[in-house]
Design an enzyme around this catalytic site. Structure first.
Site, PDB file in Angstrom:
ATOM      1  N   SER A 145       0.856  -1.197   0.000  1.00 32.48           N
ATOM      2  CA  SER A 145       0.000   0.000   0.000  1.00 32.48           C
ATOM      3  C   SER A 145       0.889   1.244   0.000  1.00 32.48           C
ATOM      4  O   SER A 145       2.036   1.188   0.468  1.00 32.48           O
ATOM      5  CB  SER A 145      -0.869  -0.007   1.264  1.00 32.48           C
ATOM      6  OG  SER A 145      -1.487   1.249   1.445  1.00 32.48           O
ATOM      7  N   TYR A 158      -1.729  -0.595  10.533  1.00 32.77           N
ATOM      8  CA  TYR A 158      -1.777  -0.832   9.079  1.00 32.77           C
ATOM      9  C   TYR A 158      -0.482  -0.352   8.418  1.00 32.77           C
ATOM     10  O   TYR A 158       0.125  -1.085   7.629  1.00 32.77           O
ATOM     11  CB  TYR A 158      -2.991  -0.121   8.478  1.00 32.77           C
ATOM     12  CG  TYR A 158      -3.255  -0.490   7.036  1.00 32.77           C
ATOM     13  CD1 TYR A 158      -3.698  -1.758   6.687  1.00 32.77           C
ATOM     14  CD2 TYR A 158      -3.052   0.434   6.017  1.00 32.77           C
ATOM     15  CE1 TYR A 158      -3.933  -2.094   5.358  1.00 32.77           C
ATOM     16  CE2 TYR A 158      -3.295   0.114   4.689  1.00 32.77           C
ATOM     17  CZ  TYR A 158      -3.732  -1.163   4.367  1.00 32.77           C
ATOM     18  OH  TYR A 158      -3.963  -1.494   3.044  1.00 32.77           O
TER      19      TYR A 158
HETATM   20  N1  LIG Z   1      -8.822  -1.171  -0.990  1.00 29.67           N
HETATM   21  C1  LIG Z   1      -7.812  -0.331  -0.887  1.00 29.67           C
HETATM   22  O1  LIG Z   1      -7.974   0.907  -0.971  1.00 29.67           O
HETATM   23  C2  LIG Z   1      -6.395  -0.841  -0.712  1.00 29.67           C
HETATM   24  C3  LIG Z   1      -5.358   0.072  -0.870  1.00 29.67           C
HETATM   25  C4  LIG Z   1      -4.048  -0.367  -0.704  1.00 29.67           C
HETATM   26  C5  LIG Z   1      -3.805  -1.691  -0.421  1.00 29.67           C
HETATM   27  N2  LIG Z   1      -4.835  -2.558  -0.266  1.00 29.67           N
HETATM   28  C6  LIG Z   1      -4.513  -3.944   0.062  1.00 29.67           C
HETATM   29  O2  LIG Z   1      -5.090  -4.791  -0.891  1.00 29.67           O
HETATM   30  C7  LIG Z   1      -5.358  -6.064  -0.306  1.00 29.67           C
HETATM   31  C8  LIG Z   1      -6.795  -6.460  -0.596  1.00 29.67           C
HETATM   32  O3  LIG Z   1      -7.645  -5.503   0.001  1.00 29.67           O
HETATM   33  P1  LIG Z   1      -9.146  -5.272  -0.445  1.00 29.67           P
HETATM   34  O4  LIG Z   1      -9.355  -3.802  -0.482  1.00 29.67           O
HETATM   35  O5  LIG Z   1      -9.469  -6.092  -1.625  1.00 29.67           O
HETATM   36  O6  LIG Z   1      -9.891  -5.808   0.873  1.00 29.67           O
HETATM   37  P2  LIG Z   1     -11.145  -6.789   1.082  1.00 29.67           P
HETATM   38  O7  LIG Z   1     -12.170  -6.561   0.041  1.00 29.67           O
HETATM   39  O8  LIG Z   1     -11.510  -6.625   2.519  1.00 29.67           O
HETATM   40  O9  LIG Z   1     -10.510  -8.237   0.856  1.00 29.67           O
HETATM   41  C9  LIG Z   1      -9.575  -8.762   1.741  1.00 29.67           C
HETATM   42  C10 LIG Z   1      -9.345 -10.214   1.376  1.00 29.67           C
HETATM   43  O10 LIG Z   1      -8.368 -10.761   2.274  1.00 29.67           O
HETATM   44  C11 LIG Z   1      -8.858 -11.991   2.752  1.00 29.67           C
HETATM   45  N3  LIG Z   1      -8.328 -12.297   4.073  1.00 29.67           N
HETATM   46  C12 LIG Z   1      -8.349 -11.514   5.184  1.00 29.67           C
HETATM   47  N4  LIG Z   1      -7.819 -12.183   6.215  1.00 29.67           N
HETATM   48  C13 LIG Z   1      -7.450 -13.405   5.743  1.00 29.67           C
HETATM   49  C14 LIG Z   1      -6.860 -14.546   6.336  1.00 29.67           C
HETATM   50  N5  LIG Z   1      -6.526 -14.563   7.631  1.00 29.67           N
HETATM   51  N6  LIG Z   1      -6.631 -15.632   5.562  1.00 29.67           N
HETATM   52  C15 LIG Z   1      -6.982 -15.634   4.253  1.00 29.67           C
HETATM   53  N7  LIG Z   1      -7.532 -14.579   3.631  1.00 29.67           N
HETATM   54  C16 LIG Z   1      -7.767 -13.491   4.382  1.00 29.67           C
HETATM   55  C17 LIG Z   1     -10.369 -11.844   2.783  1.00 29.67           C
HETATM   56  O11 LIG Z   1     -10.993 -13.123   2.677  1.00 29.67           O
HETATM   57  P3  LIG Z   1     -11.714 -13.904   3.878  1.00 29.67           P
HETATM   58  O12 LIG Z   1     -12.261 -12.898   4.835  1.00 29.67           O
HETATM   59  O13 LIG Z   1     -12.758 -14.717   3.167  1.00 29.67           O
HETATM   60  O14 LIG Z   1     -10.649 -14.757   4.466  1.00 29.67           O
HETATM   61  C18 LIG Z   1     -10.608 -11.058   1.497  1.00 29.67           C
HETATM   62  O15 LIG Z   1     -10.693 -11.930   0.417  1.00 29.67           O
HETATM   63  C19 LIG Z   1      -5.053  -5.914   1.179  1.00 29.67           C
HETATM   64  O16 LIG Z   1      -3.760  -6.408   1.448  1.00 29.67           O
HETATM   65  C20 LIG Z   1      -5.079  -4.407   1.391  1.00 29.67           C
HETATM   66  O17 LIG Z   1      -4.297  -4.000   2.482  1.00 29.67           O
HETATM   67  C21 LIG Z   1      -6.131  -2.170  -0.400  1.00 29.67           C
END
Ligand SMILES: NC(=O)c1ccc[n+]([C@@H]2O[C@H](COP(=O)([O-])OP(=O)(O)OC[C@H]3O[C@@H](n4cnc5c(N)ncnc54)[C@H](OP(=O)(O)O)[C@@H]3O)[C@@H](O)[C@H]2O)c1
Length: 259
Positions: A145, A158
Protein backbone atom coordinates in the site's frame (compact mmCIF):
# COMPACT_ATOMS: atom_id res chain seq x y z
CA UNK A 1 -3.60 -5.38 -24.74
CA UNK A 2 -2.10 -7.94 -22.32
CA UNK A 3 1.67 -8.26 -22.82
CA UNK A 4 1.74 -11.77 -21.36
CA UNK A 5 0.03 -14.99 -22.34
CA UNK A 6 -1.73 -16.01 -19.14
CA UNK A 7 -3.22 -19.17 -20.62
CA UNK A 8 -0.18 -21.24 -19.65
CA UNK A 9 0.27 -19.64 -16.20
CA UNK A 10 -0.68 -21.07 -12.82
CA UNK A 11 -1.46 -18.34 -10.27
CA UNK A 12 -2.10 -18.62 -6.53
CA UNK A 13 -4.11 -15.65 -5.21
CA UNK A 14 -4.67 -15.07 -1.49
CA UNK A 15 -7.64 -12.99 -0.36
CA UNK A 16 -9.57 -14.02 -3.46
CA UNK A 17 -13.03 -13.89 -1.86
CA UNK A 18 -13.40 -10.11 -1.98
CA UNK A 19 -12.23 -6.80 -3.43
CA UNK A 20 -8.91 -6.70 -5.30
CA UNK A 21 -8.21 -10.44 -4.99
CA UNK A 22 -11.64 -11.28 -6.34
CA UNK A 23 -11.18 -8.80 -9.19
CA UNK A 24 -7.78 -10.29 -10.02
CA UNK A 25 -9.28 -13.79 -10.06
CA UNK A 26 -12.10 -12.77 -12.43
CA UNK A 27 -9.75 -10.99 -14.83
CA UNK A 28 -7.13 -13.75 -14.80
CA UNK A 29 -9.81 -16.40 -15.39
CA UNK A 30 -11.01 -14.33 -18.36
CA UNK A 31 -7.44 -14.35 -19.68
CA UNK A 32 -7.26 -18.14 -19.32
CA UNK A 33 -4.92 -18.56 -16.33
CA UNK A 34 -5.13 -21.60 -14.07
CA UNK A 35 -6.01 -20.39 -10.59
CA UNK A 36 -5.75 -21.42 -6.96
CA UNK A 37 -8.02 -19.21 -4.84
CA UNK A 38 -7.30 -18.80 -1.12
CA UNK A 39 -9.52 -17.11 1.48
CA UNK A 40 -11.34 -18.17 4.64
CA UNK A 41 -14.93 -17.67 3.40
CA UNK A 42 -15.57 -20.73 1.26
CA UNK A 43 -19.09 -19.62 0.29
CA UNK A 44 -17.73 -16.44 -1.31
CA UNK A 45 -15.10 -18.45 -3.19
CA UNK A 46 -17.90 -20.73 -4.46
CA UNK A 47 -19.91 -17.71 -5.64
CA UNK A 48 -16.80 -16.43 -7.41
CA UNK A 49 -16.29 -19.71 -9.20
CA UNK A 50 -19.87 -19.71 -10.46
CA UNK A 51 -19.34 -16.16 -11.70
CA UNK A 52 -16.17 -17.26 -13.50
CA UNK A 53 -18.44 -19.50 -15.59
CA UNK A 54 -18.53 -23.16 -16.46
CA UNK A 55 -16.07 -22.96 -19.34
CA UNK A 56 -13.12 -21.98 -17.13
CA UNK A 57 -14.13 -23.85 -13.97
CA UNK A 58 -11.87 -26.89 -14.48
CA UNK A 59 -8.95 -24.45 -14.33
CA UNK A 60 -9.93 -23.06 -10.92
CA UNK A 61 -9.19 -24.67 -7.57
CA UNK A 62 -10.92 -23.51 -4.39
CA UNK A 63 -8.44 -23.54 -1.54
CA UNK A 64 -10.17 -22.31 1.62
CA UNK A 65 -7.41 -21.47 4.11
CA UNK A 66 -6.27 -18.92 6.64
CA UNK A 67 -2.99 -17.31 5.57
CA UNK A 68 -1.97 -17.14 9.22
CA UNK A 69 -1.72 -20.94 9.27
CA UNK A 70 1.52 -22.07 7.61
CA UNK A 71 0.40 -25.72 7.33
CA UNK A 72 -2.89 -24.82 5.63
CA UNK A 73 -1.04 -22.58 3.19
CA UNK A 74 1.43 -25.34 2.34
CA UNK A 75 -1.45 -27.79 1.89
CA UNK A 76 -3.18 -25.30 -0.45
CA UNK A 77 0.01 -24.90 -2.53
CA UNK A 78 0.47 -28.68 -2.67
CA UNK A 79 -3.09 -29.14 -4.00
CA UNK A 80 -2.43 -26.56 -6.71
CA UNK A 81 0.90 -28.20 -7.60
CA UNK A 82 -0.75 -31.61 -7.77
CA UNK A 83 -3.45 -30.27 -10.09
CA UNK A 84 -1.33 -28.19 -12.49
CA UNK A 85 2.30 -29.22 -11.91
CA UNK A 86 3.71 -25.83 -10.95
CA UNK A 87 2.93 -22.37 -9.57
CA UNK A 88 4.20 -19.54 -11.76
CA UNK A 89 2.90 -16.55 -9.82
CA UNK A 90 1.93 -15.96 -6.19
CA UNK A 91 -0.21 -12.88 -5.53
CA UNK A 92 -0.04 -12.32 -1.76
CA UNK A 93 -3.05 -10.03 -1.50
CA UNK A 94 -4.89 -11.11 1.69
CA UNK A 95 -4.99 -8.22 4.10
CA UNK A 96 -6.97 -6.45 6.80
CA UNK A 97 -7.08 -2.88 8.03
CA UNK A 98 -7.93 -1.33 11.34
CA UNK A 99 -8.63 2.29 12.23
CA UNK A 100 -7.78 3.54 15.67
CA UNK A 101 -6.09 6.51 17.21
CA UNK A 102 -2.84 5.88 19.07
CA UNK A 103 -4.63 7.33 22.09
CA UNK A 104 -6.57 4.02 22.19
CA UNK A 105 -3.64 1.91 21.05
CA UNK A 106 -4.29 -1.80 21.38
CA UNK A 107 -1.35 -4.13 20.89
CA UNK A 108 -3.72 -7.06 20.28
CA UNK A 109 -5.08 -5.25 17.19
CA UNK A 110 -1.51 -4.59 16.05
CA UNK A 111 -0.75 -8.31 16.37
CA UNK A 112 -3.89 -9.24 14.41
CA UNK A 113 -2.95 -6.94 11.52
CA UNK A 114 0.70 -8.03 11.48
CA UNK A 115 -0.34 -11.69 11.60
CA UNK A 116 -2.43 -11.42 8.44
CA UNK A 117 -0.60 -8.72 6.46
CA UNK A 118 2.99 -9.73 7.22
CA UNK A 119 3.13 -13.27 8.63
CA UNK A 120 0.34 -14.34 6.25
CA UNK A 121 2.32 -13.03 3.27
CA UNK A 122 5.42 -14.80 4.60
CA UNK A 123 3.47 -18.07 4.98
CA UNK A 124 2.20 -17.70 1.41
CA UNK A 125 5.74 -17.25 0.10
CA UNK A 126 7.06 -20.21 2.08
CA UNK A 127 4.27 -22.37 0.66
CA UNK A 128 5.29 -21.77 -2.98
CA UNK A 129 9.01 -21.03 -2.78
CA UNK A 130 10.67 -24.48 -2.71
CA UNK A 131 9.23 -25.46 -6.11
CA UNK A 132 10.01 -22.06 -7.61
CA UNK A 133 13.62 -22.36 -6.46
CA UNK A 134 13.85 -25.95 -7.75
CA UNK A 135 12.49 -24.82 -11.13
CA UNK A 136 14.59 -21.64 -11.21
CA UNK A 137 11.61 -19.46 -12.11
CA UNK A 138 8.55 -17.79 -10.62
CA UNK A 139 7.16 -14.44 -9.55
CA UNK A 140 6.18 -13.29 -6.07
CA UNK A 141 3.73 -10.38 -6.03
CA UNK A 142 2.59 -8.61 -2.88
CA UNK A 143 -0.23 -6.09 -2.58
CA UNK A 144 1.29 -3.61 -0.14
CA UNK A 145 0.00 0.00 0.00
CA UNK A 146 1.07 3.64 -0.31
CA UNK A 147 0.52 3.53 3.48
CA UNK A 148 3.90 1.75 3.60
CA UNK A 149 5.73 4.99 2.83
CA UNK A 150 5.13 6.94 6.08
CA UNK A 151 3.03 6.76 9.24
CA UNK A 152 -0.53 8.06 8.72
CA UNK A 153 -3.03 9.26 11.37
CA UNK A 154 -5.04 6.49 13.10
CA UNK A 155 -3.23 3.85 11.04
CA UNK A 156 -0.26 2.76 13.16
CA UNK A 157 -0.90 -0.98 12.77
CA UNK A 158 -1.78 -0.83 9.08
CA UNK A 159 1.17 1.42 8.15
CA UNK A 160 3.56 -0.74 10.19
CA UNK A 161 2.30 -3.90 8.47
CA UNK A 162 2.62 -2.45 4.98
CA UNK A 163 6.07 -0.95 5.62
CA UNK A 164 7.14 -4.36 6.94
CA UNK A 165 5.75 -6.34 4.04
CA UNK A 166 7.31 -3.98 1.47
CA UNK A 167 10.71 -4.25 3.13
CA UNK A 168 10.34 -8.02 3.42
CA UNK A 169 9.60 -8.42 -0.29
CA UNK A 170 12.46 -6.06 -1.18
CA UNK A 171 14.81 -8.38 0.70
CA UNK A 172 13.23 -11.34 -1.11
CA UNK A 173 14.00 -9.57 -4.40
CA UNK A 174 17.67 -9.21 -3.53
CA UNK A 175 18.03 -12.83 -2.48
CA UNK A 176 15.80 -14.52 -5.03
CA UNK A 177 16.57 -12.57 -8.23
CA UNK A 178 19.78 -14.53 -8.81
CA UNK A 179 17.73 -17.76 -8.41
CA UNK A 180 15.41 -16.76 -11.27
CA UNK A 181 12.51 -15.53 -9.13
CA UNK A 182 11.12 -12.03 -9.74
CA UNK A 183 9.48 -9.96 -7.02
CA UNK A 184 6.83 -7.28 -7.66
CA UNK A 185 5.70 -4.96 -4.87
CA UNK A 186 2.41 -3.17 -5.59
CA UNK A 187 1.63 0.05 -3.69
CA UNK A 188 -2.01 1.00 -4.39
CA UNK A 189 -3.74 4.16 -3.21
CA UNK A 190 -7.48 3.99 -2.48
CA UNK A 191 -9.47 1.31 -4.28
CA UNK A 192 -13.27 0.81 -4.03
CA UNK A 193 -13.59 -2.49 -2.17
CA UNK A 194 -15.28 -3.67 1.05
CA UNK A 195 -12.09 -2.55 2.85
CA UNK A 196 -12.72 1.11 2.00
CA UNK A 197 -16.55 0.91 1.80
CA UNK A 198 -17.17 1.88 5.43
CA UNK A 199 -14.89 4.93 5.38
CA UNK A 200 -16.54 8.32 5.84
CA UNK A 201 -13.41 10.40 5.16
CA UNK A 202 -12.99 11.68 1.60
CA UNK A 203 -10.57 9.30 -0.11
CA UNK A 204 -8.57 11.14 -2.78
CA UNK A 205 -8.34 9.56 -6.24
CA UNK A 206 -10.49 6.63 -5.12
CA UNK A 207 -10.26 4.15 -7.98
CA UNK A 208 -12.69 1.54 -9.32
CA UNK A 209 -11.57 -1.99 -8.50
CA UNK A 210 -11.68 -3.12 -12.17
CA UNK A 211 -9.33 -0.28 -13.17
CA UNK A 212 -6.95 -1.09 -10.32
CA UNK A 213 -6.92 -4.77 -11.27
CA UNK A 214 -5.90 -3.97 -14.86
CA UNK A 215 -3.10 -1.68 -13.65
CA UNK A 216 -1.83 -4.29 -11.18
CA UNK A 217 -1.80 -6.99 -13.85
CA UNK A 218 0.05 -4.71 -16.26
CA UNK A 219 2.80 -4.23 -13.63
CA UNK A 220 2.90 -7.99 -12.98
CA UNK A 221 3.18 -8.74 -16.70
CA UNK A 222 6.05 -6.27 -17.02
CA UNK A 223 7.67 -7.92 -14.00
CA UNK A 224 8.07 -4.48 -12.43
CA UNK A 225 10.01 -4.47 -9.16
CA UNK A 226 7.68 -1.90 -7.66
CA UNK A 227 4.53 -0.16 -8.85
CA UNK A 228 2.69 2.68 -7.07
CA UNK A 229 -0.63 4.09 -8.31
CA UNK A 230 -2.68 6.20 -8.95
CA UNK A 231 0.22 8.40 -10.03
CA UNK A 232 -1.17 11.57 -8.39
CA UNK A 233 -1.34 9.99 -4.93
CA UNK A 234 1.91 8.08 -5.48
CA UNK A 235 3.61 11.40 -6.31
CA UNK A 236 2.28 13.01 -3.11
CA UNK A 237 3.25 9.97 -1.04
CA UNK A 238 6.81 10.12 -2.41
CA UNK A 239 6.93 13.86 -1.76
CA UNK A 240 5.82 13.12 1.80
CA UNK A 241 8.95 11.00 2.26
CA UNK A 242 11.32 13.90 1.65
CA UNK A 243 9.57 16.87 3.29
CA UNK A 244 10.61 17.84 6.85
CA UNK A 245 8.52 16.44 9.70
CA UNK A 246 6.91 19.78 10.62
CA UNK A 247 5.44 20.09 7.11
CA UNK A 248 4.50 16.39 6.94
CA UNK A 249 2.78 16.50 10.36
CA UNK A 250 0.81 19.67 9.62
CA UNK A 251 -0.49 18.36 6.29
CA UNK A 252 -1.19 14.81 7.57
CA UNK A 253 -3.10 16.02 10.64
CA UNK A 254 -5.21 18.41 8.58
CA UNK A 255 -6.01 15.78 5.95
CA UNK A 256 -6.63 12.66 8.02
CA UNK A 257 -7.88 9.95 5.69
CA UNK A 258 -9.49 8.09 8.56
CA UNK A 259 -12.54 9.27 10.49
N1 LIG B 1 -8.82 -1.17 -0.99
C1 LIG B 1 -7.81 -0.33 -0.89
O1 LIG B 1 -7.97 0.91 -0.97
C2 LIG B 1 -6.39 -0.84 -0.71
C3 LIG B 1 -5.36 0.07 -0.87
C4 LIG B 1 -4.05 -0.37 -0.70
C5 LIG B 1 -3.80 -1.69 -0.42
N2 LIG B 1 -4.83 -2.56 -0.27
C6 LIG B 1 -4.51 -3.94 0.06
O2 LIG B 1 -5.09 -4.79 -0.89
C7 LIG B 1 -5.36 -6.06 -0.31
C8 LIG B 1 -6.80 -6.46 -0.60
O3 LIG B 1 -7.64 -5.50 0.00
P1 LIG B 1 -9.15 -5.27 -0.44
O4 LIG B 1 -9.36 -3.80 -0.48
O5 LIG B 1 -9.47 -6.09 -1.62
O6 LIG B 1 -9.89 -5.81 0.87
P2 LIG B 1 -11.14 -6.79 1.08
O7 LIG B 1 -12.17 -6.56 0.04
O8 LIG B 1 -11.51 -6.62 2.52
O9 LIG B 1 -10.51 -8.24 0.86
C9 LIG B 1 -9.58 -8.76 1.74
C10 LIG B 1 -9.34 -10.21 1.38
O10 LIG B 1 -8.37 -10.76 2.27
C11 LIG B 1 -8.86 -11.99 2.75
N3 LIG B 1 -8.33 -12.30 4.07
C12 LIG B 1 -8.35 -11.51 5.18
N4 LIG B 1 -7.82 -12.18 6.21
C13 LIG B 1 -7.45 -13.40 5.74
C14 LIG B 1 -6.86 -14.55 6.34
N5 LIG B 1 -6.53 -14.56 7.63
N6 LIG B 1 -6.63 -15.63 5.56
C15 LIG B 1 -6.98 -15.63 4.25
N7 LIG B 1 -7.53 -14.58 3.63
C16 LIG B 1 -7.77 -13.49 4.38
C17 LIG B 1 -10.37 -11.84 2.78
O11 LIG B 1 -10.99 -13.12 2.68
P3 LIG B 1 -11.71 -13.90 3.88
O12 LIG B 1 -12.26 -12.90 4.83
O13 LIG B 1 -12.76 -14.72 3.17
O14 LIG B 1 -10.65 -14.76 4.47
C18 LIG B 1 -10.61 -11.06 1.50
O15 LIG B 1 -10.69 -11.93 0.42
C19 LIG B 1 -5.05 -5.91 1.18
O16 LIG B 1 -3.76 -6.41 1.45
C20 LIG B 1 -5.08 -4.41 1.39
O17 LIG B 1 -4.30 -4.00 2.48
C21 LIG B 1 -6.13 -2.17 -0.40
Amino acid sequence: MPVMDWSNKVVLITGASSGIGRGLALELARRGAKLGLVARRRELLEELVSEIGSQNQPDVLLLPADVQDQQSMRAAAERLLAAFGRIDVLIANAGIGVTNSAAEFDAAKLAAVINVNVIGAGNSVQAVLPEMIARGSGQLVVISSLAAYRGLPKSAAYCASKAAVSAMFESFRLDLGPLGIDVTIIHPGFIKTPLTAGRRARLPWLMACETAVKQILRAVEKRKQSYAFPWQLAFLARLGMIVPNFIYDAISRRNSLRE
